[in-house]
Design a protein around this motif. Structure first.
Motif, PDB file in Angstrom:
ATOM      1  N   GLY A 254       0.588  -1.090  -0.223  1.00 19.77           N
ATOM      2  CA  GLY A 254       0.113   0.015  -0.017  1.00 19.77           C
ATOM      3  C   GLY A 254       0.834   1.329  -0.033  1.00 19.77           C
ATOM      4  O   GLY A 254       2.041   1.174   0.429  1.00 19.77           O
ATOM      5  N   ALA A 276      -9.355   3.846   4.138  1.00 24.46           N
ATOM      6  CA  ALA A 276      -8.834   4.134   2.744  1.00 24.46           C
ATOM      7  C   ALA A 276      -9.728   3.338   1.873  1.00 24.46           C
ATOM      8  O   ALA A 276      -9.588   2.216   1.773  1.00 24.46           O
ATOM      9  N   ARG A 281      -6.808   5.367  -1.868  1.00 23.58           N
ATOM     10  CA  ARG A 281      -5.309   4.852  -2.185  1.00 23.58           C
ATOM     11  C   ARG A 281      -4.607   5.043  -3.570  1.00 23.58           C
ATOM     12  O   ARG A 281      -3.486   5.207  -3.301  1.00 23.58           O
TER      13      ARG A 281
END
Length: 376
Positions: A254, A276, A281
């Motif tokens: 991530g 998120a 993201r």
């Protein structure tokens, strides 16, 4: 060459801007309509006596300035400040009702300062994540980094050309807006002076100890004589969740994990902020990519880009809102949405806090028993 007056408003008619023409034109039309409608029943001297102060106030409002700010904007800011509550707290979800044990204002003191009626404080930054990403709500995300400086004047012409070319390559690589902020704040030399005096005795030679003590005395004298300032160059990258483009890194680790590798190690804290989603993201991935490009492209010029961790971002935002604050920031400080409890609620190994008197104990017990969520 970039002109220095790029923020000046455009001149529409002569020296007047669109804003000034609007204020003067609307005022002139109102005065003309009033004079035309009442000239048959009101004498001209009375009409002029009424119209002259109104026209003078409109001209002063349109053309006047204070500290470079137009008077009409100052007037609108004063009106907004007057209409807002005097006490505001950061509660974007709304103000919860006051607990029952708080004294309620009576009819006599409803208009005094004792009748506290807080309102919701609207800030651009909603929260700061553990990796230093500033959540701007519907406006997107932002990352703040500190850029080191380069002494351009002491370089040779060839070196200056190389620095300009390096910075130009970075500017040509930009695909989204960036902000370079040069801020000035007070410089506190207390830590340096204390460190010099503390470590002077451990130096290997008496002459070095004497020099260290003399330098500490010089810094203390300098701090007493003049107001010391420092400059800090801030690089701000901002992304909107709705920005077009390919979301890099979604299938790999991530973006928050990628950004955490660029930050210095700090004490781990619970994650705060909204979960998120895909758009968030993707925006974080674009911020990480742009920050990495800035670090790589500016490194040949000797400019070091250092992303700020969460507690330093919070301190920077706080100092921008309150430059003359007295308490320094600390990584151990609670976050804005952390729950602060009393000493009675702490585990036995952490219950080392004593309250001053019985009144403080009583207030702490009431706050611990209350579950209304009222911020204290």
């Amino acid at each position: 060459r970039i002109p220095a007056d790029i923020d000046l408003p455009d001149r529409i008619l002569g020296p007047f801007t669109a804003r000034q023409l609007t204020i003067l034109g609307v005022t002139g039309l109102i005065l003309y309509a009033g004079l035309t409608a009442t000239r048959a029943v009101v004498p001209w001297p009375v009409l002029l006596a009424v119209a002259a102060p109104v026209g003078l106030a409109a001209a002063l409002l349109a053309l006047g300035q204070r500290d470079g700010v137009p008077l009409d904007r100052l007037l609108m800011a004063a009106i907004r400040q007057r209409l807002q509550p005097r006490h505001q707290i950061p509660a974007p979800e709304g103000i919860p009702p006051a607990p029952a044990w708080l004294p309620q204002p009576t009819q006599d003191d409803a208009g005094s300062d004792r009748a506290i009626r807080p309102g919701a404080l609207g800030l651009p930054a909603r929260t700061v994540t553990d990796t230093g990403v500033v959540d701007l709500g519907p406006d997107g995300l932002a990352v703040i980094a500190v850029a080191s400086t380069v002494n351009f004047a002491l370089r040779t012409p060839a070196e200056q050309d190389g620095l300009v070319a390096t910075f130009g390559r970075y500017l040509h690589s930009l695909t989204a807006p960036v902000q370079l902020l040069v801020r000035t704040d007070h410089l506190d030399l207390t830590g340096q002076i204390t460190q010099l005096r503390h470590q002077a005795a451990s130096l290997p030679h008496p002459a070095l100890e004497t020099a260290a003590l003399e330098h500490a005395d010089f810094l203390a004298h300098l701090d007493e004589q003049i107001e010391l300032l420092r400059r800090q160059v801030i690089l701000v990258l901002r992304e909107s969740p709705q920005s077009p483009g390919r979301a890099d890194g979604l299938s790999s680790p991530g973006p928050l994990a990628m950004l955490s590798t660029l930050l210095p190690r700090t004490t781990s804290r619970p994650q705060h902020g909204p979960p998120a989603g895909p758009a968030r993201r993707a925006a974080e991935a674009r911020l990480v990519r742009r920050l990495t490009e800035a670090i790589d492209l500016l490194a040949p010029a000797g400019i070091v880009i250092t992303p700020l961790p969460a507690h330093q971002v919070t301190a920077l935002l706080g100092s921008a809102s309150n430059p003359d604050r007295l308490l320094p920031a600390s990584p151990e400080s609670a976050a804005a949405d952390d729950t602060i409890t009393t000493a009675a609620d702490l585990p036995p190994e952490r219950n080392d806090t004593t309250l001053g008197d019985a009144a403080d104990h009583q207030l702490g017990d009431r706050a611990a028993d209350d579950d209304s969520g009222w911020p204290l």
